[in-house]
Design an enzyme around this catalytic site. Structure first.
Site, PDB file in Angstrom:
ATOM      1  N   LYS A   1      77.323  59.651  47.724  1.00 10.16           N
ATOM      2  CA  LYS A   1      77.676  59.970  46.325  1.00 10.16           C
ATOM      3  C   LYS A   1      77.935  61.454  46.122  1.00 10.16           C
ATOM      4  O   LYS A   1      78.822  61.841  45.379  1.00 10.16           O
ATOM      5  CB  LYS A   1      76.567  59.482  45.384  1.00 10.16           C
ATOM      6  CG  LYS A   1      75.217  60.101  45.646  1.00 10.16           C
ATOM      7  CD  LYS A   1      74.101  59.086  45.722  1.00 10.16           C
ATOM      8  CE  LYS A   1      74.086  58.400  47.076  1.00 10.16           C
ATOM      9  NZ  LYS A   1      72.976  57.547  47.330  1.00 10.16           N
TER      10      LYS A   1
ATOM     11  N   ALA B   1      85.325  36.949  55.287  1.00  9.79           N
ATOM     12  CA  ALA B   1      86.282  38.026  55.608  1.00  9.79           C
ATOM     13  C   ALA B   1      87.532  37.488  56.298  1.00  9.79           C
ATOM     14  O   ALA B   1      88.577  38.114  56.275  1.00  9.79           O
ATOM     15  CB  ALA B   1      85.606  39.064  56.489  1.00  9.79           C
TER      16      ALA B   1
ATOM     17  N   GLY C   1      67.209  51.528  49.362  1.00 10.07           N
ATOM     18  CA  GLY C   1      66.537  50.681  50.351  1.00 10.07           C
ATOM     19  C   GLY C   1      67.505  50.202  51.402  1.00 10.07           C
ATOM     20  O   GLY C   1      68.723  50.167  51.191  1.00 10.07           O
TER      21      GLY C   1
ATOM     22  N   LYS D   1      76.235  60.074  40.704  1.00 13.36           N
ATOM     23  CA  LYS D   1      76.622  58.669  40.492  1.00 13.36           C
ATOM     24  C   LYS D   1      77.347  58.508  39.148  1.00 13.36           C
ATOM     25  O   LYS D   1      78.345  57.781  39.056  1.00 13.36           O
ATOM     26  CB  LYS D   1      75.383  57.786  40.547  1.00 13.36           C
ATOM     27  CG  LYS D   1      74.711  57.801  41.929  1.00 13.36           C
ATOM     28  CD  LYS D   1      73.308  57.216  41.870  1.00 13.36           C
ATOM     29  CE  LYS D   1      72.602  57.297  43.216  1.00 13.36           C
ATOM     30  NZ  LYS D   1      71.162  57.008  43.125  1.00 13.36           N
TER      31      LYS D   1
ATOM     32  N   GLU E   1      60.928  61.660  47.865  1.00 15.40           N
ATOM     33  CA  GLU E   1      60.949  62.383  49.135  1.00 15.40           C
ATOM     34  C   GLU E   1      60.047  63.617  49.044  1.00 15.40           C
ATOM     35  O   GLU E   1      59.660  64.035  47.962  1.00 15.40           O
ATOM     36  CB  GLU E   1      62.381  62.805  49.438  1.00 15.40           C
ATOM     37  CG  GLU E   1      63.265  61.588  49.665  1.00 15.40           C
ATOM     38  CD  GLU E   1      64.676  61.959  50.024  1.00 15.40           C
ATOM     39  OE1 GLU E   1      64.874  62.993  50.682  1.00 15.40           O
ATOM     40  OE2 GLU E   1      65.570  61.199  49.649  1.00 15.40           O
TER      41      GLU E   1
ATOM     42  N   GLY F   1      55.967  56.629  48.821  1.00 14.41           N
ATOM     43  CA  GLY F   1      57.254  56.665  49.530  1.00 14.41           C
ATOM     44  C   GLY F   1      58.462  56.484  48.627  1.00 14.41           C
ATOM     45  O   GLY F   1      59.585  56.330  49.097  1.00 14.41           O
TER      46      GLY F   1
ATOM     47  N   VAL G   1      76.843  54.199  44.471  1.00 19.80           N
ATOM     48  CA  VAL G   1      76.289  54.139  43.109  1.00 19.80           C
ATOM     49  C   VAL G   1      75.405  52.909  42.949  1.00 19.80           C
ATOM     50  O   VAL G   1      75.857  51.779  43.161  1.00 19.80           O
ATOM     51  CB  VAL G   1      77.414  54.098  42.048  1.00 19.80           C
ATOM     52  CG1 VAL G   1      76.823  54.075  40.644  1.00 19.80           C
ATOM     53  CG2 VAL G   1      78.357  55.282  42.201  1.00 19.80           C
TER      54      VAL G   1
ATOM     55  N   ALA H   1      77.211  56.642  66.346  1.00 19.90           N
ATOM     56  CA  ALA H   1      76.906  58.044  66.669  1.00 19.90           C
ATOM     57  C   ALA H   1      75.638  58.435  65.934  1.00 19.90           C
ATOM     58  O   ALA H   1      75.517  58.205  64.721  1.00 19.90           O
ATOM     59  CB  ALA H   1      78.053  58.952  66.238  1.00 19.90           C
TER      60      ALA H   1
ATOM     61  N   ILE I   1      73.595  47.136  43.705  1.00 21.51           N
ATOM     62  CA  ILE I   1      74.274  46.567  42.519  1.00 21.51           C
ATOM     63  C   ILE I   1      75.781  46.784  42.666  1.00 21.51           C
ATOM     64  O   ILE I   1      76.210  47.919  42.861  1.00 21.51           O
ATOM     65  CB  ILE I   1      73.805  47.273  41.216  1.00 21.51           C
ATOM     66  CG1 ILE I   1      72.284  47.210  41.072  1.00 21.51           C
ATOM     67  CG2 ILE I   1      74.505  46.669  40.011  1.00 21.51           C
ATOM     68  CD1 ILE I   1      71.757  48.004  39.867  1.00 21.51           C
TER      69      ILE I   1
HETATM   70  N1  HSE Z   1      67.224  58.792  45.814  1.00 17.32           N
HETATM   71  C1  HSE Z   1      67.940  57.764  45.126  1.00 17.32           C
HETATM   72  C2  HSE Z   1      67.033  57.106  44.089  1.00 17.32           C
HETATM   73  C3  HSE Z   1      68.477  56.682  46.004  1.00 17.32           C
HETATM   74  O1  HSE Z   1      65.875  57.485  43.935  1.00 17.32           O
HETATM   75  O2  HSE Z   1      67.512  56.215  43.415  1.00 17.32           O
HETATM   76  C4  HSE Z   1      69.712  57.106  46.720  1.00 17.32           C
HETATM   77  O3  HSE Z   1      70.684  57.531  45.853  1.00 17.32           O
END
Ligand code: HSE
Length: 436
Positions: free
Chosen positions: A105, A33, A302, A205, A190, A187, A132, A43, A136
């Site tokens: 997004k 940088a 992740g 996206k 959600e 996991g 997005v 916050a 990647i």
């Molecule tokens: N919930 C999204 C996915 C990840 O399952 O790819 C965040 O955009």
């Protein structure tokens, strides 16, 4: 030179990844940088938890507006998500002359036009690589790496949750509900998976990629959005027998009359690399007129993969911080005065090929009637698969693959076929893309 000062709004999974990766790789990042990058303020509503992540050296507050109001903060990183308070805070940060980095997004797909216009007027950057496909660098690739090209189409597996579910359905022969439960247990999905399984997250996206690929405004409201909840294990099996895999794709394509922007389950030839992207991984294929087909693959979510994208934006902003705003890379790849007004086409005008499954009476003339109606509509058949009727049953599945046709034409043909007394259940239609 004093490190550039960053304020984080929200320090959950991604925010803590940003903090840890910045710390771990700080020397190398500084060499790239040209200046240190320091998280100076955070916050978060849970101040104690946030403080335990960043340690005593970083000031933690529970009011995001204190970060925005701090004159020492150069870059605000918004990791709150959603369209509500996040929008107000991003607009306030821009108004305060801060650069913004966001992974949001939903916010950009819906309110991007207003946000980018405000940023341009203020001469600040809004960077969104993490919005997005997580880690990647697809925004960078589309906006800069492929800048010589007329992009022809982009097709991506851009939702890891649904790709995991589809992989489970295919590999374990599970129905959608069982595969979703498994994804939740591990996991990957959600507790409320609606945005993922209904295709909304992928459409956010795809909308952003569409704007960058073709220089059109972000138009989430024009996207066709269809998820995977109605997919049946039988169709995944039949597709496989015909040499295809079913993937939830975000597709945006340049057509003669406008731009296609759609998210839906899609048959893809099993021999394509993207058809073999399994589990929660993401991949995007971009076709440009000069470069040909390119493929980008990696983790779409992740903590550290997403942090990797956020920090890449922080480095970009740090490098260009003092540059003349007119000489920076435009938010949506094209100069704001040179954006295109090509319309996003209604779904009825989209041209694609189809997989159809008809539950029919197993009697003479049924196939001829069905194919006759397709012929009348000018729809050309690519392949037909008829299963033997199950023992004792006088019904069977008829699978038809078609060549490309207008969606509106296919809608009419399906309505006519559905009217045949020998068609015994709602016709299943899944779109098919060769991605050649
Ligand atoms: N919930 C999204 C996915 C990840 O399952 O790819 C965040 O955009």
């Amino acid at each position: 030179m004093k490190p550039i000062q960053v304020g984080l709004l929200g320090i959950g999974t991604v925010g803590s990844g940003v903090f840890h990766v910045l710390k771990r790789n700080q020397a190398e990042i500084q060499r790239r940088a040209g200046r240190g990058i320091e998280i100076a303020m955070v916050a978060d509503l849970d101040v104690a938890r946030a403080q335990s992540i960043v340690g005593e050296g970083v000031r933690v507050v529970n009011d995001a507006r204190q970060v925005i109001a701090n004159p020492d903060i150069d870059i605000v990183v918004e990791l709150i998500g959603g369209y509500g308070i996040a929008k107000a805070l991003v607009m306030e940060a821009i108004d305060a002359g801060k650069h913004v980095v966001t992974a949001n997004k939903a916010l950009l797909a819906v309110h991007g036009t207003e946000i980018f216009a405000a940023a341009q007027a203020k001469g600040v950057m809004v960077a969104f690589e993490a919005a997005v496909a997580g880690g990647i660098p697809i925004i960078k690739a589309l906006r800069e790496g492929l800048t010589a090209n007329q992009i022809q189409w982009v097709a991506g597996i851009i939702n890891g949750t649904t790709n995991f579910i589809l992989s489970e359905m295919r590999e374990q022969g599970l129905d959608f509900d069982m595969a979703l439960k498994e994804a939740q247990r591990l996991g990957y999905a959600e507790a409320d998976p609606t945005f993922d399984i209904e295709g909304v997250d992928a459409a956010h996206k795809a909308t952003i990629m569409s704007a960058i690929a073709f220089g059109i405004p972000v138009q989430f409201d024009k996207a066709h959005v269809e998820g995977i909840t109605k997919l049946e294990a039988a169709d995944i099996r039949y597709a496989e027998q015909l040499g295809y895999r079913i993937k939830l794709l975000g597709i945006t394509k340049r057509a003669e009359q406008g731009i296609e922007l759609r998210v839906h389950p899609c048959l893809v030839p099993a021999k394509r690399l993207i058809a073999n992207v399994e589990g929660a991984m993401n991949a995007v294929v971009v076709q440009g007129d000069a470069v040909g087909t390119t493929l980008y693959y990696g983790k779409g979510a992740g903590s550290e993969p997403t942090a990797s994208a956020v920090i890449a934006d922080l480095v970009d902003v740090t490098r260009l911080h003092t540059a003349d705003p007119l000489n920076r890379v435009p938010h949506l790849a094209f100069q704001p005065a040179s954006m295109s007004d090509l319309p996003v086409l209604p779904m009825s005008e989209v041209v694609t090929s189809y997989y159809l499954r008809l539950r029919v009476a197993d009697e003479a003339g049924v196939l001829a009637k069905v194919t006759g109606l397709l012929a009348e509509a000018g729809i050309s058949i690519d392949a037909v698969l008829q299963r033997e009727a199950e023992e004792g049953s006088r019904q069977t599945d008829l699978i038809i693959l078609t060549h490309s046709t207008r969606e509106g034409t296919m809608n009419d043909a399906i309505a006519h076929m559905q009217g045949l007394p020998t068609v015994l259940a709602p016709i299943v239609r899944i779109r098919k893309e060769e991605l050649a």
